[in-house]
Scaffold this active site. Structure first.
Site, PDB file in Angstrom:
ATOM      1  N   GLY A 122       0.792  -1.219   0.000  1.00 33.24           N
ATOM      2  CA  GLY A 122       0.000   0.000   0.000  1.00 33.24           C
ATOM      3  C   GLY A 122       0.825   1.270   0.000  1.00 33.24           C
ATOM      4  O   GLY A 122       0.430   2.276  -0.582  1.00 33.24           O
ATOM      5  N   MET A 123       1.999   1.254   0.669  1.00 32.38           N
ATOM      6  CA  MET A 123       2.796   2.478   0.731  1.00 32.38           C
ATOM      7  C   MET A 123       4.235   2.259   0.293  1.00 32.38           C
ATOM      8  O   MET A 123       4.984   3.223   0.142  1.00 32.38           O
ATOM      9  CB  MET A 123       2.787   3.031   2.168  1.00 32.38           C
ATOM     10  CG  MET A 123       3.473   2.139   3.191  1.00 32.38           C
ATOM     11  SD  MET A 123       3.519   2.919   4.816  1.00 32.38           S
ATOM     12  CE  MET A 123       4.350   1.646   5.783  1.00 32.38           C
ATOM     13  N   ASP A 151      -2.119  -5.566  13.536  1.00 30.63           N
ATOM     14  CA  ASP A 151      -2.547  -5.877  12.166  1.00 30.63           C
ATOM     15  C   ASP A 151      -2.229  -7.335  11.832  1.00 30.63           C
ATOM     16  O   ASP A 151      -1.734  -7.645  10.750  1.00 30.63           O
ATOM     17  CB  ASP A 151      -1.867  -4.938  11.173  1.00 30.63           C
ATOM     18  CG  ASP A 151      -2.603  -4.893   9.828  1.00 30.63           C
ATOM     19  OD1 ASP A 151      -3.773  -5.316   9.781  1.00 30.63           O
ATOM     20  OD2 ASP A 151      -2.007  -4.440   8.838  1.00 30.63           O
ATOM     21  N   VAL A 187       8.786  -3.716  -2.361  1.00 33.04           N
ATOM     22  CA  VAL A 187       9.804  -4.589  -1.783  1.00 33.04           C
ATOM     23  C   VAL A 187      10.648  -5.181  -2.904  1.00 33.04           C
ATOM     24  O   VAL A 187      10.119  -5.683  -3.900  1.00 33.04           O
ATOM     25  CB  VAL A 187       9.172  -5.717  -0.949  1.00 33.04           C
ATOM     26  CG1 VAL A 187      10.246  -6.567  -0.294  1.00 33.04           C
ATOM     27  CG2 VAL A 187       8.251  -5.134   0.121  1.00 33.04           C
TER      28      VAL A 187
END
Length: 687
Positions: A23-24, A136, A27
């Site tokens: 999402g941000m 999470d 990798v």
């Protein structure tokens, strides 16, 4: 083409390919030319470099993981925070997410589900002990290796015990299927929110379904707060009753009725593993219907409104009776307001100097420095102000040393900015009391009350009655650091005592052995039978036993069993670990295969040349040895040939160096297959 591929970061990390998109951040797979190893590098996307919330979350992740060192948590090797790039260098994980595995398998066998859950809880307990709540936990954030080991990833929204709470906003909304009711409602969260998420994870593995589904994330969140899930056995009747109770307790909406720690949930799972027929008989009160709760709130508000109306009416009557000189009063208020505003604006300009341009500087590296020495040292205070945030016990840093700073080392800040530091008070040690011959239940209650972490061990004793404490490690009058675990050895009574033979038929051989150990019995002769005669039984399933279940025999006696042919029996391998540390204090050395602890012992390294232990298993496996809770040696073991190889410097060479072994390494009696092996090209290390 991606702008990072083919480049070398920090002069040492050669970026080779993009392996995950989150999402941000993205990798990448890279090669560390200094350490000669493959690594994964998470890099914040360019579009978020100016977003304070994403920067905070990204740096929070590196801060959280850097404090952790556990076989079930992804390791962080390096971080880089500059105005050009924000990156975290982590261990490279060659595997798939647990979510992908669940989707591939549908419903997992309960033994597999328990195997994975045990590892998750071990990792979480390690994090919780260090004041970090993940917040999470979901299968997308759990990586699964080909040998059955799991690694918890993505601590991006982790919360430190001293941090302010967060609500259902930002990233948490994407995980509503797994978040706890308190997290969904924006209430305060603690380590028990991870317990709830782990319960949801176990529910999904056992049933192949999520407990709550709806058309929108908000609707799911409301269900997390208000609704009760279906019982797991209504979706999968093959789930043992005891395991269903564990799931139900972990998912209690009232945090006080939930497991209070990962260790507490692990104890129930361990009891269930030793006796799958166990029933805990948990009972919970039904939650108050939401309609009744809403009616109460409306009634409360109506009473408050009536009170306010009466007060306003009384005030109006008083005002009519006592007229005020309106113009002079308003003039005075206006003048006072203007005067205060003027003073405030002048002070604001004097203090903050809004039009002054301050140059960018790098925050100095203060970690490991002695605070009293550097607090007035111009070398460190020329560009920034150093402020003491707190002093805390920390076993990793001597008294007086700085163990944490914010902003971190080399972070770009404005000249004159404040760097807050935390200073170590050294090890917090206590002197172990003498618990010998005391009832273990009383001892455990006392240890819990004093906040001392402990682990129950069992041993035979002819001198100490069953259930009483034989000894502790460290022993009475010795010192124990508050971040260490006290080993409490509880007597099982004399070994020759008669015991009842448990039922073994229908169990696999590995589980039967574990069960017999709890009864102080063992297996002597194993006879294999033709699988054609038992087509409905898996290889290794016990089909007959002698003596039969219920027979009373002396403890320590042997049981003969007949099993379905085709089972790979565990082999024992001797491993010798050289000790080359000059540490004078006692430390704990332990060996692990995945989430299974093989052996452990307390030693004084300066007085110990080597440590010898035996590992049992089949096929091939990695054996990790930890010294003082830090990785010390890694061995590749081929149980079929008895070969043991030190692969500490190059653990990635494990599969090729140990031979083919047996496909699907058998760890703890749970064979894991269908996972990518060496060289798999999958999206590992996903965010």
């Amino acid at each position: 083409m991606d702008k990072y591929i083919g480049k070398r970061l920090e002069g040492r990390y050669e970026i080779r390919e993009l392996i995950g998109v989150g999402g941000m951040a993205n990798v990448y797979k890279a090669f560390d030319v200094v350490e000669n190893r493959i690594v994964a590098i998470k890099i914040l996307r360019d579009e978020y470099m100016d977003n304070e919330e994403f920067l905070r979350r990204f740096r929070n992740e590196s801060r959280a993981i850097s404090l952790l060192s556990h076989p079930n948590i992804v390791k962080v090797y390096d971080v880089s925070f500059t105005n050009r790039i924000q990156s975290i260098v982590m261990e490279y994980i060659d595997g798939i997410t647990l979510k992908e595995y669940i989707e591939q398998e549908g419903i997992l066998r309960w033994k597999e589900a328990v195997h994975f859950t045990t590892q998750v809880l071990c990792g979480l307990q390690h994090a919780h002990d260090r004041g970090i709540v993940h917040r999470d936990i979901k299968p997308q954030n759990i990586m699964l290796l080909s040998n059955g080991t799991i690694k918890i990833t993505d601590f991006g929204i982790a919360r430190f015990s001293r941090s302010s709470t967060k609500t259902i906003t930002d990233k948490a909304i994407g995980s509503v299927h797994y978040i706890s009711p308190e997290q969904a409602s924006g209430a305060e969260t603690d380590s028990r929110t991870d317990i709830y998420s782990t319960g949801v994870l176990l529910f999904e593995m056992l049933t192949g379904k999520l407990p709550f589904e709806a058309d929108s994330p908000v609707s799911v969140a409301i269900k997390q707060i208000q609704s009760q899930p279906m019982m797991p056995t209504s979706l999968n009747p093959n789930i043992p009753k005891g395991l269903e109770e564990i799931v139900t307790k972990a998912m209690q909406k009232d945090v006080t009725k939930r497991y209070q720690s990962a260790a507490e949930m692990l104890r129930d799972i361990d009891a269930f593993k030793h006796d799958p027929s166990i029933v805990f008989e948990y009972r919970y009160m039904e939650p108050e219907p939401i309609e009744k709760h809403i009616q109460k709130e409306f009634s409360k508000q109506e009473v408050q409104e009536d009170d306010m109306k009466r007060k306003r009416s009384k005030q109006q009557e008083d005002d009519q009776e006592r007229p005020l000189p309106v113009v002079p009063v308003l003039s005075g208020i206006a003048f006072a307001f203007l005067l205060v505003s003027f003073i405030f604006i002048v002070m604001l300009f004097v203090k903050n100097r809004p039009f002054e341009v301050k140059e960018d500087v790098s925050a100095p590296n203060l970690v490991g420095k002695v605070y009293e020495i550097i607090e007035d040292d111009r070398e460190y205070t020329n560009d920034v102000r150093i402020e003491l945030e707190s002093s805390d016990y920390n076993s990793s840093y001597p008294e007086g040393q700085i163990y944490y700073q914010n902003p971190g080392p080399n972070t770009i800040v404005k000249k004159g900015a404040t760097v807050k530091v935390r200073v170590s008070l050294g090890k917090n040690v206590i002197v172990v009391k003498d618990y010998t011959n005391r009832d273990s239940a009383d001892v455990f209650r006392e240890l819990n009350k004093e906040g001392i972490e402990y682990e129950e061990m069992t041993a035979f004793s002819s001198d100490v009655p069953s259930g009483n404490v034989i000894r502790t490690e460290p022993a009475a009058s010795e010192e124990l650091s508050t971040d260490e675990t006290l080993l409490v050895y509880v007597s099982q009574g004399p070994q020759e005592k008669n015991v009842s033979v448990p039922p073994l038929e229908g169990l696999d051989l590995s589980t039967a052995k574990s069960l017999l150990m709890t009864y102080r019995l063992r297996i002597a002769n194993i006879k294999e039978v033709d699988p054609e005669d038992y087509r409905d039984k898996a290889p290794g399933t016990v089909v007959k036993q002698s003596p039969e279940a219920g027979a009373m025999i002396p403890a320590g006696s042997a049981i003969d069993v007949m099993v379905v042919e085709g089972y790979n029996e565990d082999q024992s391998v001797r491993i010798v670990v050289p000790i080359d540390s000059d540490e004078d204090d006692k430390v704990q050395i332990e060996a692990w295969i995945g989430d299974k602890q093989v052996d452990r012992k307390r030693i004084t390294p300066s007085r110990t040349d080597e440590w010898t232990f035996h590992a049992d298993g089949s096929g091939t496996a990695k054996v990790e040895v930890f010294l003082d809770r830090k990785i010390y040696r890694i061995y590749g073991v081929n149980f079929s040939t008895g070969e043991v190889k030190d692969i500490t410097d190059n653990p990635d060479s494990f599969q090729s160096s140990m031979g083919s072994g047996i496909p699907g390494v058998n760890v703890g009696g749970t064979e894991l297959s269908g996972l990518p092996g060496e060289g798999a090209s999958d999206a590992s290390n996903q965010e």
